[in-house]
Design a protein around this motif. Structure first.
Motif, mmCIF file in Angstrom:
data_model
loop_
_atom_site.group_PDB
_atom_site.id
_atom_site.type_symbol
_atom_site.label_atom_id
_atom_site.label_comp_id
_atom_site.label_asym_id
_atom_site.label_seq_id
_atom_site.Cartn_x
_atom_site.Cartn_y
_atom_site.Cartn_z
ATOM 1 N N ILE A 52 2.134 -8.815 -12.403
ATOM 2 C CA ILE A 52 1.741 -8.142 -11.164
ATOM 3 C C ILE A 52 1.462 -9.137 -10.041
ATOM 4 O O ILE A 52 1.914 -8.940 -8.906
ATOM 5 C CB ILE A 52 0.499 -7.247 -11.403
ATOM 6 C CG1 ILE A 52 0.871 -6.087 -12.332
ATOM 7 C CG2 ILE A 52 -0.082 -6.729 -10.094
ATOM 8 C CD1 ILE A 52 -0.310 -5.303 -12.880
ATOM 9 N N ASP A 56 3.123 -9.263 -6.344
ATOM 10 C CA ASP A 56 2.325 -9.247 -5.109
ATOM 11 C C ASP A 56 2.740 -10.405 -4.195
ATOM 12 O O ASP A 56 2.931 -10.219 -2.992
ATOM 13 C CB ASP A 56 0.831 -9.353 -5.422
ATOM 14 C CG ASP A 56 0.189 -8.015 -5.761
ATOM 15 O OD1 ASP A 56 0.698 -6.972 -5.311
ATOM 16 O OD2 ASP A 56 -0.832 -8.027 -6.469
ATOM 17 N N SER A 67 1.035 -5.755 -0.978
ATOM 18 C CA SER A 67 1.274 -4.604 -1.844
ATOM 19 C C SER A 67 0.045 -4.192 -2.651
ATOM 20 O O SER A 67 -0.130 -3.022 -2.931
ATOM 21 C CB SER A 67 2.442 -4.883 -2.788
ATOM 22 O OG SER A 67 2.222 -6.057 -3.520
ATOM 23 N N GLN A 68 -0.782 -5.155 -3.036
ATOM 24 C CA GLN A 68 -2.002 -4.887 -3.821
ATOM 25 C C GLN A 68 -1.704 -3.958 -4.997
ATOM 26 O O GLN A 68 -2.379 -2.950 -5.221
ATOM 27 C CB GLN A 68 -3.107 -4.317 -2.933
ATOM 28 C CG GLN A 68 -3.514 -5.276 -1.832
ATOM 29 C CD GLN A 68 -4.627 -4.736 -0.966
ATOM 30 O OE1 GLN A 68 -4.818 -3.522 -0.849
ATOM 31 N NE2 GLN A 68 -5.374 -5.626 -0.361
ATOM 32 N N LEU A 69 -0.666 -4.329 -5.754
ATOM 33 C CA LEU A 69 -0.241 -3.512 -6.893
ATOM 34 C C LEU A 69 -1.373 -3.325 -7.888
ATOM 35 O O LEU A 69 -2.205 -4.207 -8.075
ATOM 36 C CB LEU A 69 0.945 -4.171 -7.582
ATOM 37 C CG LEU A 69 2.210 -4.319 -6.723
ATOM 38 C CD1 LEU A 69 3.265 -5.117 -7.474
ATOM 39 C CD2 LEU A 69 2.756 -2.961 -6.315
ATOM 40 N N THR A 71 -3.968 -1.562 -7.787
ATOM 41 C CA THR A 71 -5.310 -1.390 -7.228
ATOM 42 C C THR A 71 -5.355 -0.048 -6.501
ATOM 43 O O THR A 71 -4.308 0.516 -6.160
ATOM 44 C CB THR A 71 -5.678 -2.509 -6.216
ATOM 45 O OG1 THR A 71 -4.907 -2.319 -5.016
ATOM 46 C CG2 THR A 71 -5.424 -3.891 -6.798
ATOM 47 N N GLU A 74 -3.188 0.097 -3.288
ATOM 48 C CA GLU A 74 -1.762 -0.233 -3.380
ATOM 49 C C GLU A 74 -1.007 0.346 -2.184
ATOM 50 O O GLU A 74 -1.201 1.503 -1.807
ATOM 51 C CB GLU A 74 -1.163 0.315 -4.682
ATOM 52 C CG GLU A 74 0.293 -0.030 -4.835
ATOM 53 C CD GLU A 74 0.850 0.328 -6.194
ATOM 54 O OE1 GLU A 74 1.958 0.890 -6.240
ATOM 55 O OE2 GLU A 74 0.188 0.038 -7.222
ATOM 56 N N SER A 75 -0.154 -0.486 -1.606
ATOM 57 C CA SER A 75 0.634 -0.074 -0.451
ATOM 58 C C SER A 75 1.530 1.107 -0.793
ATOM 59 O O SER A 75 2.142 1.153 -1.862
ATOM 60 C CB SER A 75 1.504 -1.247 0.024
ATOM 61 O OG SER A 75 2.433 -0.796 0.985
ATOM 62 N N ALA A 78 5.096 0.063 -1.580
ATOM 63 C CA ALA A 78 5.349 -0.812 -2.730
ATOM 64 C C ALA A 78 6.557 -0.371 -3.546
ATOM 65 O O ALA A 78 7.436 -1.184 -3.853
ATOM 66 C CB ALA A 78 4.105 -0.914 -3.605
ATOM 67 N N TYR A 108 1.660 0.293 -15.017
ATOM 68 C CA TYR A 108 0.966 -0.979 -15.222
ATOM 69 C C TYR A 108 0.370 -1.047 -16.619
ATOM 70 O O TYR A 108 -0.089 -0.045 -17.160
ATOM 71 C CB TYR A 108 -0.133 -1.161 -14.179
ATOM 72 C CG TYR A 108 0.392 -1.121 -12.769
ATOM 73 C CD1 TYR A 108 1.265 -2.101 -12.305
ATOM 74 C CD2 TYR A 108 0.040 -0.099 -11.893
ATOM 75 C CE1 TYR A 108 1.773 -2.063 -11.017
ATOM 76 C CE2 TYR A 108 0.536 -0.058 -10.607
ATOM 77 C CZ TYR A 108 1.399 -1.044 -10.178
ATOM 78 O OH TYR A 108 1.896 -1.005 -8.906
#
Length: 172
Positions: A52, A56, A67-69, A71, A74-75, A78, A108
């Protein structure tokens, strides 16, 4: 005595640099992609596991988005950019011809994103060769290694793809 103090002052920074260079963590850049033929679905089902934090970094470097995958922040872009990146960096050819795949999404698992792809409507008896080109993250990390496992009809073939050697082919 003065020389000894001067030597200590010069050796201390050197010792610190040496100490810190041996204690720094060396990051391992790898992805694992499994491409399995499903007789039931008449499709190649593909999962690609990628760290991840590397994704990012990629999103910010390549597309300028945070992107803040994985979380709550998260964008919303993304998935769109992840699919766009896969389409540019991951290609499959069957019998020497590029094939289209469906990007089904991601989920995830701890520190890894698992991306799901599918190549539908494949009759395995018509397949003579499969070629996989995987350049995921090699544009960002020179040390990136992309491990690809292809499984079909009781057979398995694996290869490691790197920046200078990004394509693997097998004959069925």
């Amino acid at each position: 005595m003065m020389r000894m103090k001067k030597a200590k002052h010069m050796l201390l920074p050197l010792a610190m640099v040496l100490f810190l260079s041996f204690t720094s963590v060396h990051k391992f850049y790898v992805s694992v992609t499994n491409m399995v033929y499903s007789e039931e679905d008449k499709a190649f089902q593909i999962t690609s596991r990628i760290f991840i934090d590397d994704l990012d970094d990629l999103m910010e470097e390549r597309y300028g988005i945070k992107s803040q995958l994985a979380t709550p922040d998260e964008s919303k872009l993304a998935d769109e950019y992840l699919e766009k990146y896969f389409r540019a960096k991951f290609m499959v050819e069957i019998n020497g011809k590029p094939v289209k795949y469906n990007f089904l999404g991601k989920r995830y698992d701890t520190d890894v994103a698992i991306c799901y792809l599918e190549i539908p409507n494949i009759n395995l008896s018509d397949v003579k060769s499969v070629s996989v080109q995987n350049e995921i993250l090699t544009d960002l990390f020179d040390e990136q290694q992309n491990v690809v496992h292809v499984k079909w009809a009781g057979h398995k073939k694996s290869f490691v793809l790197i920046k200078g050697n990004n394509k693997g082919m097998l004959n069925l």
